[in-house]
Design a protein around this motif. Structure first.
Motif, PDB file in Angstrom:
ATOM      1  N   TYR A 236       5.914  10.289  -8.574  1.00 48.34           N
ATOM      2  CA  TYR A 236       5.417  11.248  -7.579  1.00 48.34           C
ATOM      3  C   TYR A 236       6.399  12.385  -7.289  1.00 48.34           C
ATOM      4  O   TYR A 236       6.020  13.551  -7.369  1.00 48.34           O
ATOM      5  CB  TYR A 236       5.024  10.488  -6.301  1.00 48.34           C
ATOM      6  N   PRO A 237       7.660  12.130  -6.995  1.00 51.51           N
ATOM      7  CA  PRO A 237       8.575  13.248  -6.740  1.00 51.51           C
ATOM      8  C   PRO A 237       9.141  13.879  -8.018  1.00 51.51           C
ATOM      9  O   PRO A 237       9.705  14.969  -7.977  1.00 51.51           O
ATOM     10  CB  PRO A 237       9.695  12.622  -5.911  1.00 51.51           C
ATOM     11  N   ALA A 238       8.990  13.214  -9.151  1.00 48.84           N
ATOM     12  CA  ALA A 238       9.611  13.703 -10.394  1.00 48.84           C
ATOM     13  C   ALA A 238       8.836  14.828 -11.058  1.00 48.84           C
ATOM     14  O   ALA A 238       9.410  15.633 -11.794  1.00 48.84           O
ATOM     15  CB  ALA A 238       9.776  12.546 -11.385  1.00 48.84           C
ATOM     16  N   VAL A 239       7.534  14.906 -10.819  1.00 49.94           N
ATOM     17  CA  VAL A 239       6.702  15.908 -11.496  1.00 49.94           C
ATOM     18  C   VAL A 239       6.523  17.114 -10.578  1.00 49.94           C
ATOM     19  O   VAL A 239       6.027  16.970  -9.454  1.00 49.94           O
ATOM     20  CB  VAL A 239       5.345  15.301 -11.902  1.00 49.94           C
ATOM     21  N   PRO A 240       6.922  18.293 -11.031  1.00 52.75           N
ATOM     22  CA  PRO A 240       6.851  19.487 -10.182  1.00 52.75           C
ATOM     23  C   PRO A 240       5.433  19.761  -9.678  1.00 52.75           C
ATOM     24  O   PRO A 240       4.471  19.735 -10.432  1.00 52.75           O
ATOM     25  CB  PRO A 240       7.308  20.617 -11.113  1.00 52.75           C
ATOM     26  N   GLY A 241       5.342  19.999  -8.377  1.00 50.75           N
ATOM     27  CA  GLY A 241       4.073  20.396  -7.783  1.00 50.75           C
ATOM     28  C   GLY A 241       3.169  19.267  -7.339  1.00 50.75           C
ATOM     29  O   GLY A 241       2.201  19.502  -6.618  1.00 50.75           O
ATOM     30  N   VAL A 242       3.426  18.050  -7.751  1.00 48.17           N
ATOM     31  CA  VAL A 242       2.529  16.939  -7.416  1.00 48.17           C
ATOM     32  C   VAL A 242       2.443  16.729  -5.908  1.00 48.17           C
ATOM     33  O   VAL A 242       1.359  16.541  -5.358  1.00 48.17           O
ATOM     34  CB  VAL A 242       2.955  15.638  -8.136  1.00 48.17           C
ATOM     35  N   SER A 243       3.570  16.783  -5.235  1.00 47.92           N
ATOM     36  CA  SER A 243       3.564  16.521  -3.794  1.00 47.92           C
ATOM     37  C   SER A 243       2.759  17.564  -3.022  1.00 47.92           C
ATOM     38  O   SER A 243       2.320  17.302  -1.901  1.00 47.92           O
ATOM     39  CB  SER A 243       4.988  16.428  -3.255  1.00 47.92           C
ATOM     40  N   ALA A 244       2.521  18.735  -3.611  1.00 48.76           N
ATOM     41  CA  ALA A 244       1.726  19.771  -2.956  1.00 48.76           C
ATOM     42  C   ALA A 244       0.231  19.466  -3.000  1.00 48.76           C
ATOM     43  O   ALA A 244      -0.553  20.118  -2.317  1.00 48.76           O
ATOM     44  CB  ALA A 244       1.995  21.130  -3.604  1.00 48.76           C
ATOM     45  N   THR A 245      -0.159  18.473  -3.792  1.00 50.09           N
ATOM     46  CA  THR A 245      -1.592  18.185  -3.950  1.00 50.09           C
ATOM     47  C   THR A 245      -2.097  17.085  -3.028  1.00 50.09           C
ATOM     48  O   THR A 245      -3.291  16.817  -3.001  1.00 50.09           O
ATOM     49  CB  THR A 245      -1.912  17.804  -5.412  1.00 50.09           C
ATOM     50  N   GLY A 246      -1.200  16.453  -2.283  1.00 52.37           N
ATOM     51  CA  GLY A 246      -1.631  15.418  -1.356  1.00 52.37           C
ATOM     52  C   GLY A 246      -0.573  14.366  -1.166  1.00 52.37           C
ATOM     53  O   GLY A 246       0.439  14.350  -1.869  1.00 52.37           O
ATOM     54  N   PRO A 247      -0.798  13.468  -0.211  1.00 50.94           N
ATOM     55  CA  PRO A 247       0.201  12.437   0.076  1.00 50.94           C
ATOM     56  C   PRO A 247       0.301  11.401  -1.035  1.00 50.94           C
ATOM     57  O   PRO A 247      -0.620  11.233  -1.838  1.00 50.94           O
ATOM     58  CB  PRO A 247      -0.316  11.803   1.367  1.00 50.94           C
ATOM     59  N   TYR A 248       1.429  10.726  -1.063  1.00 52.75           N
ATOM     60  CA  TYR A 248       1.673   9.672  -2.043  1.00 52.75           C
ATOM     61  C   TYR A 248       0.650   8.556  -1.873  1.00 52.75           C
ATOM     62  O   TYR A 248       0.424   8.054  -0.776  1.00 52.75           O
ATOM     63  CB  TYR A 248       3.102   9.133  -1.859  1.00 52.75           C
ATOM     64  N   ASN A 249       0.020   8.178  -2.980  1.00 52.88           N
ATOM     65  CA  ASN A 249      -0.964   7.101  -2.972  1.00 52.88           C
ATOM     66  C   ASN A 249      -0.776   6.319  -4.278  1.00 52.88           C
ATOM     67  O   ASN A 249      -1.259   6.744  -5.332  1.00 52.88           O
ATOM     68  CB  ASN A 249      -2.378   7.672  -2.875  1.00 52.88           C
ATOM     69  N   PRO A 250      -0.062   5.189  -4.237  1.00 51.59           N
ATOM     70  CA  PRO A 250       0.253   4.480  -5.480  1.00 51.59           C
ATOM     71  C   PRO A 250      -0.982   4.004  -6.244  1.00 51.59           C
ATOM     72  O   PRO A 250      -0.990   4.026  -7.473  1.00 51.59           O
ATOM     73  CB  PRO A 250       1.116   3.304  -5.033  1.00 51.59           C
ATOM     74  N   HIS A 251      -2.021   3.606  -5.549  1.00 53.76           N
ATOM     75  CA  HIS A 251      -3.230   3.156  -6.241  1.00 53.76           C
ATOM     76  C   HIS A 251      -3.862   4.318  -7.014  1.00 53.76           C
ATOM     77  O   HIS A 251      -4.223   4.175  -8.189  1.00 53.76           O
ATOM     78  CB  HIS A 251      -4.242   2.578  -5.236  1.00 53.76           C
ATOM     79  N   PHE A 252      -3.969   5.463  -6.372  1.00 48.20           N
ATOM     80  CA  PHE A 252      -4.565   6.631  -7.030  1.00 48.20           C
ATOM     81  C   PHE A 252      -3.723   7.081  -8.222  1.00 48.20           C
ATOM     82  O   PHE A 252      -4.259   7.410  -9.284  1.00 48.20           O
ATOM     83  CB  PHE A 252      -4.723   7.776  -6.017  1.00 48.20           C
ATOM     84  N   ILE A 253      -2.416   7.078  -8.059  1.00 48.91           N
ATOM     85  CA  ILE A 253      -1.531   7.470  -9.164  1.00 48.91           C
ATOM     86  C   ILE A 253      -1.708   6.517 -10.343  1.00 48.91           C
ATOM     87  O   ILE A 253      -1.778   6.950 -11.494  1.00 48.91           O
ATOM     88  CB  ILE A 253      -0.058   7.521  -8.691  1.00 48.91           C
ATOM     89  N   ARG A 254      -1.815   5.226 -10.077  1.00 48.34           N
ATOM     90  CA  ARG A 254      -2.032   4.265 -11.173  1.00 48.34           C
ATOM     91  C   ARG A 254      -3.400   4.465 -11.828  1.00 48.34           C
ATOM     92  O   ARG A 254      -3.532   4.312 -13.043  1.00 48.34           O
ATOM     93  CB  ARG A 254      -1.865   2.842 -10.655  1.00 48.34           C
ATOM     94  N   ASP A 255      -4.428   4.788 -11.021  1.00 46.28           N
ATOM     95  CA  ASP A 255      -5.748   5.075 -11.603  1.00 46.28           C
ATOM     96  C   ASP A 255      -5.651   6.216 -12.607  1.00 46.28           C
ATOM     97  O   ASP A 255      -6.157   6.114 -13.732  1.00 46.28           O
ATOM     98  CB  ASP A 255      -6.757   5.466 -10.513  1.00 46.28           C
ATOM     99  N   ILE A 256      -5.002   7.297 -12.203  1.00 47.74           N
ATOM    100  CA  ILE A 256      -4.863   8.455 -13.093  1.00 47.74           C
ATOM    101  C   ILE A 256      -3.947   8.101 -14.267  1.00 47.74           C
ATOM    102  O   ILE A 256      -4.165   8.553 -15.395  1.00 47.74           O
ATOM    103  CB  ILE A 256      -4.328   9.679 -12.316  1.00 47.74           C
TER     104      ILE A 256
END
Length: 130
Positions: free
Chosen positions: A28-48
């Motif tokens: 989540y913090p390693a990829v530029p711009g990701v944090s601007a798209t919404g709050p951290y959600n580990p389940h959603f990140i794993r889905d993607i």
């Protein structure tokens, strides 16, 4: 290697997907711009991450088996739809306009390249033996 660009895309997508699946809190913090798209959600990140992993695997399968083009097209279709969502969000003002340049390089261009490289080519006519 049949197509080094396809190999780099496939490996990159697969690596990103595995990173998302195995370490979403680090991704989540390693990829530029990701944090601007919404709050951290580990389940959603794993889905993607699952979708990215399958997409990358489909491209890599095409390197080995030309008949795997439907898998590569399906994975590329996910990438293209994902890219269109990024463009749509930018056009709607949901993210800063400067974010679109980042998205163009990291999301849109790879999606278009994956689709173009996955599209089946006309095979040369088979030689006839009498």
């Amino acid at each position: 290697m049949r197509n080094p660009i396809l190999a780099v895309l496939g490996l990159g997508l697969l690596a990103n997907g595995l990173f998302m699946l195995l370490a979403p809190a680090s991704w989540y913090p390693a990829v530029p711009g990701v944090s601007a798209t919404g709050p951290y959600n580990p389940h959603f990140i794993r889905d993607i991450g699952a979708a990215y992993s399958v997409s990358g695997a489909g491209l890599l399968a095409l390197l080995r088996w030309p008949q795997a083009w439907p898998a590569a097209i399906a994975g590329s279709a996910f990438q293209l739809l994902h890219a269109l969502i990024h463009v749509f969000d930018a056009l709607q003002g949901r993210v800063a306009a400067g974010h679109l340049l980042n998205d163009a390089l990291l999301v849109v261009v790879p999606a278009l390249a994956a689709l173009a490289l996955s599209w089946p080519r006309k095979a040369a006519p088979a030689a006839r033996y009498a």
